[in-house]
Design a protein around this motif. Structure first.
Motif, short mmCIF file in Angstrom:
data_model
loop_
_atom_site.label_atom_id
_atom_site.label_comp_id
_atom_site.label_asym_id
_atom_site.label_seq_id
_atom_site.Cartn_x
_atom_site.Cartn_y
_atom_site.Cartn_z
N THR A 251 2.16 -2.59 -11.11
CA THR A 251 0.91 -1.96 -10.69
C THR A 251 -0.29 -2.82 -11.08
O THR A 251 -1.37 -2.66 -10.52
CB THR A 251 0.75 -0.55 -11.29
OG1 THR A 251 0.90 -0.65 -12.71
CG2 THR A 251 1.79 0.40 -10.74
N GLY A 252 -0.09 -3.77 -11.98
CA GLY A 252 -1.15 -4.68 -12.38
C GLY A 252 -1.33 -5.86 -11.44
O GLY A 252 -2.20 -6.68 -11.65
N GLY A 253 -0.47 -5.96 -10.41
CA GLY A 253 -0.64 -6.99 -9.41
C GLY A 253 0.28 -8.18 -9.49
O GLY A 253 0.23 -9.08 -8.65
N ILE A 254 1.16 -8.23 -10.48
CA ILE A 254 2.12 -9.34 -10.56
C ILE A 254 3.21 -9.10 -9.52
O ILE A 254 3.74 -7.99 -9.41
CB ILE A 254 2.75 -9.44 -11.96
CG1 ILE A 254 1.68 -9.66 -13.01
CG2 ILE A 254 3.80 -10.56 -11.99
CD1 ILE A 254 2.18 -9.53 -14.44
N GLU A 255 3.52 -10.12 -8.74
CA GLU A 255 4.57 -10.01 -7.72
C GLU A 255 5.58 -11.14 -7.87
O GLU A 255 5.22 -12.26 -8.24
CB GLU A 255 3.98 -10.07 -6.31
CG GLU A 255 3.14 -8.88 -5.94
CD GLU A 255 2.66 -8.90 -4.50
OE1 GLU A 255 2.18 -7.86 -4.04
OE2 GLU A 255 2.74 -9.97 -3.85
N GLN A 256 6.82 -10.82 -7.56
CA GLN A 256 7.90 -11.81 -7.52
C GLN A 256 8.66 -11.56 -6.24
O GLN A 256 9.07 -10.42 -5.97
CB GLN A 256 8.81 -11.66 -8.74
CG GLN A 256 9.96 -12.63 -8.75
CD GLN A 256 10.87 -12.39 -9.96
OE1 GLN A 256 10.60 -11.57 -10.83
NE2 GLN A 256 11.97 -13.12 -9.99
N VAL A 257 8.86 -12.59 -5.43
CA VAL A 257 9.57 -12.46 -4.16
C VAL A 257 10.92 -13.15 -4.25
O VAL A 257 11.01 -14.28 -4.75
CB VAL A 257 8.75 -13.04 -2.99
CG1 VAL A 257 9.50 -12.86 -1.67
CG2 VAL A 257 7.38 -12.37 -2.91
N THR A 258 11.95 -12.48 -3.78
CA THR A 258 13.29 -13.04 -3.74
C THR A 258 13.95 -12.55 -2.45
O THR A 258 13.27 -12.06 -1.56
CB THR A 258 14.09 -12.64 -5.00
OG1 THR A 258 15.33 -13.38 -5.03
CG2 THR A 258 14.36 -11.15 -5.07
N THR B 123 0.83 -1.21 0.00
CA THR B 123 0.00 0.00 0.00
C THR B 123 0.86 1.25 0.00
O THR B 123 0.62 2.19 -0.77
CB THR B 123 -0.93 0.00 1.23
OG1 THR B 123 -1.77 -1.16 1.16
CG2 THR B 123 -1.79 1.25 1.29
N VAL B 124 1.88 1.26 0.84
CA VAL B 124 2.77 2.43 0.94
C VAL B 124 3.54 2.63 -0.36
O VAL B 124 3.65 3.75 -0.87
CB VAL B 124 3.72 2.29 2.15
CG1 VAL B 124 4.80 3.36 2.14
CG2 VAL B 124 2.93 2.34 3.45
N ALA B 125 4.07 1.54 -0.94
CA ALA B 125 4.84 1.65 -2.18
C ALA B 125 3.97 2.15 -3.34
O ALA B 125 4.40 3.00 -4.12
CB ALA B 125 5.48 0.32 -2.51
N LEU B 126 2.75 1.63 -3.43
CA LEU B 126 1.85 2.09 -4.49
C LEU B 126 1.50 3.56 -4.32
O LEU B 126 1.47 4.32 -5.30
CB LEU B 126 0.57 1.24 -4.50
CG LEU B 126 0.69 -0.13 -5.14
CD1 LEU B 126 -0.51 -1.00 -4.78
CD2 LEU B 126 0.84 -0.01 -6.65
N ARG B 127 1.28 3.97 -3.09
CA ARG B 127 0.90 5.37 -2.81
C ARG B 127 2.05 6.32 -3.13
O ARG B 127 1.86 7.34 -3.80
CB ARG B 127 0.47 5.51 -1.35
CG ARG B 127 -0.16 6.87 -1.06
CD ARG B 127 -0.65 7.00 0.37
NE ARG B 127 -1.31 5.80 0.87
CZ ARG B 127 -1.03 5.23 2.04
NH1 ARG B 127 -0.15 5.73 2.85
NH2 ARG B 127 -1.68 4.14 2.42
N VAL B 128 3.25 5.99 -2.69
CA VAL B 128 4.39 6.90 -2.89
C VAL B 128 4.80 6.94 -4.36
O VAL B 128 5.31 7.95 -4.84
CB VAL B 128 5.57 6.54 -1.96
CG1 VAL B 128 6.30 5.29 -2.43
CG2 VAL B 128 6.53 7.71 -1.84
N ARG B 129 4.56 5.86 -5.08
CA ARG B 129 4.87 5.83 -6.51
C ARG B 129 4.17 6.96 -7.25
O ARG B 129 4.69 7.55 -8.19
CB ARG B 129 4.45 4.48 -7.10
CG ARG B 129 4.73 4.36 -8.58
CD ARG B 129 4.17 3.03 -9.13
NE ARG B 129 4.12 3.12 -10.56
CZ ARG B 129 3.12 3.66 -11.27
NH1 ARG B 129 2.05 4.12 -10.66
NH2 ARG B 129 3.18 3.73 -12.59
N GLU B 130 2.99 7.31 -6.79
CA GLU B 130 2.22 8.39 -7.42
C GLU B 130 2.91 9.74 -7.28
O GLU B 130 2.62 10.67 -8.03
CB GLU B 130 0.81 8.46 -6.81
CG GLU B 130 -0.02 7.22 -7.07
CD GLU B 130 -0.24 6.93 -8.55
OE1 GLU B 130 -0.49 7.89 -9.31
OE2 GLU B 130 -0.15 5.75 -8.95
#
Length: 132
Positions: free
Chosen positions: A106-113, A6-13
């Motif tokens: 932003t489309g919801g695809i995630e990759q965790v490493t 949520t924070v990353a999406l908000r600050v990206r704006e």
């Protein structure tokens, strides 16, 4: 990771990306549990810009913290965008190898490493010790 997302999406704006139109947001959870955010800030003199991850790290350090527990990076790209090489080293300065790094679109695809998987053989303080 929902809070980080949520924070990353908000600050990206808030990214300043008038030249590339490639907005990136990053959120870092510190050892205290506090979340710090950063966005990319471009400059017409391209090398003078700042990556989102670097901005989040700077905010964390400015607040007096020195340990990263988790990272979330998001961009409006077709696939999850990885931190650049310089940011990988910056993240490794404050996080252990097993720190999870989620890269997302932003489309919801995630990759965790992990930090170690992103930067095997990271330069560390051990390299700075005297050779005796």
């Amino acid at each position: 990771m929902t809070d980080l997302k949520t924070v990353a999406l908000r600050v990206r704006e808030n990214a300043h990306a008038p030249y590339s139109d490639f907005q990136v947001g990053a959120a870092i959870e510190a050892a205290s549990g506090t979340i710090y955010a950063g966005c990319n800030v471009e400059n017409v003199a391209y090398p003078q810009g700042t990556c989102a991850e670097a901005g989040a790290i700077a905010a964390m350090v400015a607040a007096g913290e020195r340990e990263i527990k988790a990272v979330y990076v998001v961009a409006g790209s077709p696939m999850p965008v990885t931190p650049c090489g310089g940011c990988r080293q910056k993240l490794a300065e404050f996080g252990a190898g097993d720190v999870p790094v989620t890269m997302a679109t932003t489309g919801g695809i995630e990759q965790v490493t992990t930090l170690e998987a992103l930067l095997p053989g990271a330069f560390s303080p051990a390299f700075m010790e005297p050779n005796e």
